[in-house]
Design an enzyme around this catalytic site. Structure first.
Site, PDB file in Angstrom:
ATOM      1  N   PHE A 138      -1.134 103.167  10.635  1.00 17.08           N
ATOM      2  CA  PHE A 138      -0.018 104.036  10.270  1.00 17.08           C
ATOM      3  C   PHE A 138       0.363 103.813   8.804  1.00 17.08           C
ATOM      4  O   PHE A 138       0.347 102.678   8.323  1.00 17.08           O
ATOM      5  CB  PHE A 138       1.184 103.769  11.179  1.00 17.08           C
ATOM      6  CG  PHE A 138       2.257 104.805  11.054  1.00 17.08           C
ATOM      7  CD1 PHE A 138       2.117 106.035  11.665  1.00 17.08           C
ATOM      8  CD2 PHE A 138       3.402 104.561  10.313  1.00 17.08           C
ATOM      9  CE1 PHE A 138       3.091 107.002  11.550  1.00 17.08           C
ATOM     10  CE2 PHE A 138       4.390 105.517  10.186  1.00 17.08           C
ATOM     11  CZ  PHE A 138       4.236 106.752  10.799  1.00 17.08           C
ATOM     12  N   ASP A 203       1.813  96.219  15.373  1.00 12.33           N
ATOM     13  CA  ASP A 203       2.757  97.333  15.371  1.00 12.33           C
ATOM     14  C   ASP A 203       2.681  97.980  16.751  1.00 12.33           C
ATOM     15  O   ASP A 203       1.645  98.523  17.138  1.00 12.33           O
ATOM     16  CB  ASP A 203       2.394  98.340  14.271  1.00 12.33           C
ATOM     17  CG  ASP A 203       3.432  99.452  14.134  1.00 12.33           C
ATOM     18  OD1 ASP A 203       4.177  99.714  15.095  1.00 12.33           O
ATOM     19  OD2 ASP A 203       3.482 100.072  13.056  1.00 12.33           O
ATOM     20  N   TYR A 226      12.685 104.645  19.296  1.00 11.41           N
ATOM     21  CA  TYR A 226      13.065 106.060  19.387  1.00 11.41           C
ATOM     22  C   TYR A 226      11.957 106.962  19.914  1.00 11.41           C
ATOM     23  O   TYR A 226      12.145 108.160  20.054  1.00 11.41           O
ATOM     24  CB  TYR A 226      13.554 106.581  18.031  1.00 11.41           C
ATOM     25  CG  TYR A 226      12.623 106.337  16.871  1.00 11.41           C
ATOM     26  CD1 TYR A 226      11.492 107.125  16.675  1.00 11.41           C
ATOM     27  CD2 TYR A 226      12.882 105.336  15.951  1.00 11.41           C
ATOM     28  CE1 TYR A 226      10.646 106.914  15.615  1.00 11.41           C
ATOM     29  CE2 TYR A 226      12.042 105.107  14.870  1.00 11.41           C
ATOM     30  CZ  TYR A 226      10.929 105.902  14.704  1.00 11.41           C
ATOM     31  OH  TYR A 226      10.084 105.685  13.645  1.00 11.41           O
ATOM     32  N   LYS A 227      10.793 106.397  20.227  1.00  8.20           N
ATOM     33  CA  LYS A 227       9.715 107.204  20.780  1.00  8.20           C
ATOM     34  C   LYS A 227       9.808 107.174  22.310  1.00  8.20           C
ATOM     35  O   LYS A 227      10.685 107.798  22.894  1.00  8.20           O
ATOM     36  CB  LYS A 227       8.371 106.706  20.268  1.00  8.20           C
ATOM     37  CG  LYS A 227       8.213 106.783  18.747  1.00  8.20           C
ATOM     38  CD  LYS A 227       6.857 106.290  18.303  1.00  8.20           C
ATOM     39  CE  LYS A 227       6.734 106.210  16.784  1.00  8.20           C
ATOM     40  NZ  LYS A 227       6.828 107.519  16.125  1.00  8.20           N
ATOM     41  N   ARG A 376      -1.706 116.850  18.328  1.00  6.75           N
ATOM     42  CA  ARG A 376      -1.362 115.667  19.118  1.00  6.75           C
ATOM     43  C   ARG A 376      -0.380 116.060  20.216  1.00  6.75           C
ATOM     44  O   ARG A 376       0.661 116.653  19.939  1.00  6.75           O
ATOM     45  CB  ARG A 376      -0.752 114.596  18.204  1.00  6.75           C
ATOM     46  CG  ARG A 376      -0.723 113.212  18.788  1.00  6.75           C
ATOM     47  CD  ARG A 376      -0.238 112.206  17.758  1.00  6.75           C
ATOM     48  NE  ARG A 376       1.137 112.460  17.349  1.00  6.75           N
ATOM     49  CZ  ARG A 376       1.927 111.543  16.784  1.00  6.75           C
ATOM     50  NH1 ARG A 376       1.479 110.333  16.566  1.00  6.75           N
ATOM     51  NH2 ARG A 376       3.154 111.850  16.431  1.00  6.75           N
TER      52      ARG A 376
END
Length: 416
Positions: A138, A203, A226-227, A376
């Site tokens: 990322f 991560d 928050y995902k 995605r």
């Protein structure tokens, strides 16, 4: 070590694809079906497949934040008698519920970027070798590591693959994502940790709340809430430091919430023992209430059940993509083996950007785009139904067959 895309896509005959009735039957047998009703669904026709970017709002999160705001109004500064322990207390709850860690090893604080900076800098003090990640990691992970290496005058390696990164990191610091943010490929954490003498920072942003995580073999980790944890936009992140490493590491951000005698206001920084030595400034109390509300639901549902449904949702999506989308030029970019696949799938197509926009603007399906050519699709097990997967892929094939993606604005936006 990271799952790789399978270039071979053998389309199923359309008659062999799962039917909508099959999807409805899966929903009828779903042990998590009732949890969807505990989330805000403002548009029943919209199919939301971007929970791997931002999770949906639950009643528990909304009520938890509202209660904290009310407490602020009543208690004012006296509320800190309770709030000051929140980062470690919620950290322990995260450790127990979703991370497979021990009490005193997880702290809720700051953002993933800031936490990664703290841990990478601290880890580099213990390892003289290079700071290494893979080129597909990322962006914030790569940018932070490059910056820390520059500050410390150390070598920075952005390896061409995970295997190459592991080899290059000998004697240094290695940063990897447990679940690839584009393809959802899951790494073998225990194997990689055992294969290197580098300090490894994981991560977990696309893993936590989606797959079962076991940090017991890990050195260090960061992640967001928050995902798949649905704690709210910009909700605080967390960091993990294995217990025996904590006394050896020193955060480069010497804030007063990490000071041993915090309210003595003395000169000189003397970090407290334990995980709170990685705190910095005043925590975001209102936002932390969202994490507590989200964990109520996860604890009730259970991570094994959540993770199992995530695998089932992606399996259905892959079967439909093989039958319907492969003939239209799509290729699966995610692992076919569900054991090494997270809770989203990526579909490769040369016109991925206009297809993504067409899904949002013309089909009421919200996916995500990742450059250069990936659509995605993220499936949140607590809110996504099997019939949502079926309907979304049906709408996708229909709009591509009709060429609707050719009639949307081609200009890229900052946010999909």
């Amino acid at each position: 070590m990271r799952g790789t895309p399978d270039p071979r896509t053998v389309p199923l005959p359309d008659s062999a694809a799962p039917t909508r009735a099959d999807a409805l039957a899966l929903d009828a047998a779903d042990p998590l079906a009732a949890f969807r009703g505990r989330f805000a669904v403002t548009d029943p026709d919209r199919i939301y497949l971007d929970g791997n970017s931002l999770g949906a709002l639950s009643v528990a999160v909304r009520d938890g934040i509202a209660a904290t705001v009310d407490a602020w109004g009543r208690q004012l500064v006296q509320g800190w008698h309770e709030w000051i322990e929140l980062p470690a207390r919620i950290g322990d709850r995260l450790a127990r519920t979703v991370l497979g860690a021990q009490p005193g090893e997880v702290l809720v604080a700051d953002s993933v970027t800031v936490n990664l900076y703290k841990l990478a800098h601290a880890a580099a003090d213990l390892r003289p070798g290079p700071l290494v990640t893979d080129a597909d990691n990322f962006p914030t992970d790569r940018y932070v590591l490059e910056g820390v290496a520059r500050q410390l005058g150390r070598g920075y390696v952005e390896a061409s693959s995970v295997d190459a990164a592991v080899s290059a990191a000998a004697g240094g610091v290695l940063v990897l994502s447990l679940v690839d943010y584009r393809t959802a490929a899951v790494l073998d954490q225990a194997r990689i940790t055992a294969a290197t003498d580098a300090l490894v920072i994981w991560d977990l942003s696309h893993a936590v709340g989606a797959i079962e995580v076991d940090l017991s073999p890990a050195d260090l980790a960061v992640g967001c809430t928050y995902k798949y944890l649905n704690a709210g936009p910009g909700a605080p992140a967390f960091l993990y430091v294995r217990g025996d490493l904590q006394s050896q590491l020193r955060s480069p951000i010497q804030g007063w919430f990490a000071q041993r005698e915090q309210f003595a206001m003395a000169s000189g920084f003397d970090p407290v023992d334990g995980i709170e030595r990685f705190a910095a400034g005043t925590p975001s109390v209102v936002a932390m209430a969202g994490i507590e509300g989200s964990l109520e639901i996860v604890e009730e549902a259970g991570m094994p059940t959540i993770a199992a449904k995530g695998r089932d949702l992606t399996r259905l999506a892959v079967e439909l993509a093989d039958a319907w989308l492969a003939p239209l030029g799509f290729a699966l970019a995610s692992p076919r083996d569900e054991r090494i696949r997270g809770a989203h799938i990526a579909l490769r197509h040369p016109q991925a950007w206009p297809i993504t926009r067409a899904l949002i603007e013309r089909a009421d399906v919200v996916p995500d785009f990742r450059p250069p050519d990936l659509v995605r699709l993220g499936f949140s097990p607590l809110t996504t139904r099997f019939v949502d997967v079926w309907d979304a892929l049906d709408r996708l094939r229909g709009l591509v067959e009709r060429g609707e993606h050719l009639r949307v604005a081609a200009a890229r936006r900052r946010v999909t």
